[in-house]
Design a protein around this motif. Structure first.
Motif, short mmCIF file in Angstrom:
data_model
loop_
_atom_site.label_atom_id
_atom_site.label_comp_id
_atom_site.label_asym_id
_atom_site.label_seq_id
_atom_site.Cartn_x
_atom_site.Cartn_y
_atom_site.Cartn_z
N VAL A 1 0.86 -1.18 0.00
CA VAL A 1 0.00 0.00 0.00
C VAL A 1 0.90 1.23 0.00
N GLY A 2 0.93 1.94 -1.14
CA GLY A 2 1.77 3.13 -1.22
C GLY A 2 1.18 4.29 -0.44
N GLU A 3 -0.12 4.50 -0.62
CA GLU A 3 -0.85 5.53 0.11
C GLU A 3 -2.30 5.12 0.20
N VAL A 4 -3.02 5.71 1.14
CA VAL A 4 -4.43 5.43 1.31
C VAL A 4 -5.21 6.70 1.02
N VAL A 5 -6.13 6.62 0.07
CA VAL A 5 -6.94 7.79 -0.29
C VAL A 5 -7.94 8.06 0.83
N ALA A 6 -8.05 9.33 1.21
CA ALA A 6 -8.97 9.71 2.29
C ALA A 6 -10.41 9.36 1.91
N ALA B 1 -9.47 3.25 3.44
CA ALA B 1 -9.39 4.00 4.70
C ALA B 1 -10.42 3.47 5.70
N ALA B 2 -11.63 3.18 5.21
CA ALA B 2 -12.67 2.65 6.09
C ALA B 2 -12.29 1.29 6.66
N ALA B 3 -11.53 0.51 5.89
CA ALA B 3 -11.12 -0.83 6.34
C ALA B 3 -9.90 -0.79 7.24
N GLY B 4 -9.29 0.40 7.41
CA GLY B 4 -8.14 0.52 8.30
C GLY B 4 -6.80 0.18 7.66
N LEU B 5 -6.74 0.13 6.34
CA LEU B 5 -5.46 -0.13 5.69
C LEU B 5 -4.53 1.06 5.87
N ARG B 6 -3.22 0.81 5.93
CA ARG B 6 -2.24 1.86 6.15
C ARG B 6 -1.14 1.77 5.10
N ALA B 7 -0.51 2.89 4.84
CA ALA B 7 0.63 2.92 3.94
C ALA B 7 1.72 2.00 4.49
N GLY B 8 2.28 1.19 3.62
CA GLY B 8 3.32 0.24 4.03
C GLY B 8 2.81 -1.16 4.28
N PHE C 1 -14.31 7.19 -26.40
CA PHE C 1 -15.29 6.86 -27.42
C PHE C 1 -16.71 6.87 -26.86
N GLY C 2 -16.85 7.21 -25.56
CA GLY C 2 -18.16 7.25 -24.94
C GLY C 2 -18.61 5.96 -24.30
N ASN C 3 -17.77 4.93 -24.32
CA ASN C 3 -18.13 3.66 -23.68
C ASN C 3 -18.04 3.81 -22.17
N GLU C 4 -19.03 3.28 -21.45
CA GLU C 4 -19.05 3.37 -19.99
C GLU C 4 -18.69 2.02 -19.38
N TYR C 5 -17.93 2.07 -18.31
CA TYR C 5 -17.49 0.87 -17.61
C TYR C 5 -17.74 1.03 -16.12
N ARG C 6 -18.12 -0.06 -15.47
CA ARG C 6 -18.33 -0.09 -14.02
C ARG C 6 -17.23 -0.97 -13.44
N ILE C 7 -16.30 -0.35 -12.70
CA ILE C 7 -15.16 -1.09 -12.16
C ILE C 7 -15.05 -0.87 -10.66
N GLY C 8 -14.31 -1.76 -10.01
CA GLY C 8 -14.10 -1.67 -8.57
C GLY C 8 -12.83 -0.92 -8.23
N ARG C 9 -12.85 -0.19 -7.12
CA ARG C 9 -11.69 0.55 -6.65
C ARG C 9 -11.62 0.46 -5.13
N VAL C 10 -10.39 0.24 -4.63
CA VAL C 10 -10.19 0.13 -3.19
C VAL C 10 -9.77 1.47 -2.59
N GLY C 11 -8.98 2.22 -3.35
CA GLY C 11 -8.54 3.53 -2.85
C GLY C 11 -7.16 3.49 -2.25
N ILE C 12 -6.25 2.72 -2.87
CA ILE C 12 -4.85 2.73 -2.42
C ILE C 12 -3.95 3.08 -3.60
#
Length: 377
Positions: free
Chosen positions: A144-149, A154-161, A216-227
């Protein structure tokens, strides 16, 4: 912003993707059959009425059909969909019968059938090996390089490093594994196993959902953790190592396809995401406008999916044949011909239903239903 490609470029790109891949797929069947002394009566690219063709000195008719959505090799003696011996087959002279598909032992028939999808995987491995050798392999450790606020991380308690070792019970070896796993699971809660200061720990993260729109206007639904990723390095790859890297990437893509199928079956992913020939054509044109590397990368991806889909244990597909051969090998006798006949009819019905569904989805992605609703409204 790049404008969408025109119809002509889209058609050219689609044929440039599908045509060679269908050819190498069927060539895999043909060469394996020829290796075992099976006569090929027809080698067709496309279905329907013949547009052009010729007959070689071995008696094989090489032809192009007017509908370029697939192809087939018709081996001697292939007189029914189930490939079972028939009265007509038994009536053949012994010398001719020895050159037919049905006359070969089950292991040879299985190799002939499996050769098509395997060649598709081989093509993808070679393409991805070329990319790995000429561009190198991007690598970052699963840290984990950084955790997005205010992010799921962040809600799961992950930390940088923190060093993530597994997601949902699946081990990860690089940061790319983390990104790929999360991308395929928007809205899901997964267990995260990690090492913090050398000590094992675990938590649960609710993967966020991000909607993206490409140029091109194509829409995608993807998952993100925030790290954020740790520093990325590009590792050079030797010619000898490149095929291994290509194979690793192919395995990762196939695993992603299996994940997607599981999510659709369980209802976690919408069937609207399934696409067919029209969507492939659309994406082919778009990728061609982005340059040859993007287009060739798409060829590799489609080749993997062509091989993967054909290996699914569905009657009428290569995987369905292999399933029956596996049963035959265990039982020491083939499955009853009538059972196979009904299975293939059911497989054909399922494939036709799937084609209708994906065509409906493709037309929706092109905006047809939205435009019709606007006209009616």
């Amino acid at each position: 912003m790049i404008e969408a490609p025109g119809i002509l470029l889209t058609l050219i790109a689609f044929v440039a993707v599908i045509g060679p891949l269908v050819f190498v797929h069927e060539m895999g069947h043909y060469l394996a059959g020829r290796w075992f002394g099976i006569k090929a009566e027809v080698f067709s690219i496309g279905f329907g009425r013949e547009v052009a063709g010729f007959t070689d000195r071995r008696g094989t008719r090489w032809k192009f059909g007017w509908l370029p959505l697939g192809g087939y090799v018709k081996f001697a003696g292939d007189m029914n969909p189930a490939g079972q011996p028939s009265a007509d087959w038994l009536a053949l002279p012994a010398s001719e019968r020895a050159k037919t598909f049905q006359s070969k032992p089950v292991w040879q028939r299985a190799i002939v059938v499996a050769a098509g999808p395997l060649v598709n995987f081989l093509v993808a491995i070679l393409i991805l090996a070329g990319f790995a050798h000429f561009y190198g392999v991007r690598y970052a450790p699963p840290l984990v390089g950084e955790v997005v606020a205010a992010s799921p991380a962040a809600a799961a308690g992950l930390r940088a490093g923190d060093r993530i070792v597994a997601l949902g019970g699946r081990s990860v070896e690089s940061f790319a594994d983390i990104a790929q796993y999360a991308m395929m699971r928007p809205g899901e809660a997964v267990r995260v196993d990690l090492l913090r200061a050398g000590r094992p720990a675990s938590t649960t993260v609710a993967i966020g959902t991000l909607k993206q729109r490409d140029r091109f206007g194509n829409e995608y639904r993807i998952g993100r953790v925030g790290i954020g990723s740790p520093p990325v390095e590009y590792r050079p790859v030797s010619v000898l190592r490149a095929p291994v890297e290509g194979a690793i990437q192919v395995v990762a893509i196939v695993r992603g396809s299996l994940d997607a199928i599981g999510q659709i079956i369980s209802g976690r992913r919408s069937v609207e995401e399934l696409g067919g020939p029209l969507r492939i054509a659309k994406v082919s044109g778009e990728q061609m406008t982005l340059g040859w590397p993007a287009f060739i990368g798409l060829v590799a991806l489609v080749s993997i999916n062509l091989g993967f889909i054909n290996l699914l244990p569905v009657p009428m597909l290569d995987g369905g044949h292999l399933l029956f051969y596996a049963i035959e090998a265990v039982r020491r006798r083939p499955v009853d011909g009538q059972v196979q006949e009904w299975a293939y009819r059911g497989g054909l019905a399922a494939i036709l239903a799937l084609m209708i569904l994906v065509t409906f989805n493709d037309l929706a992605s092109l905006g047809l239903w939205r435009n019709l609703a606007g006209l009616i409204g």
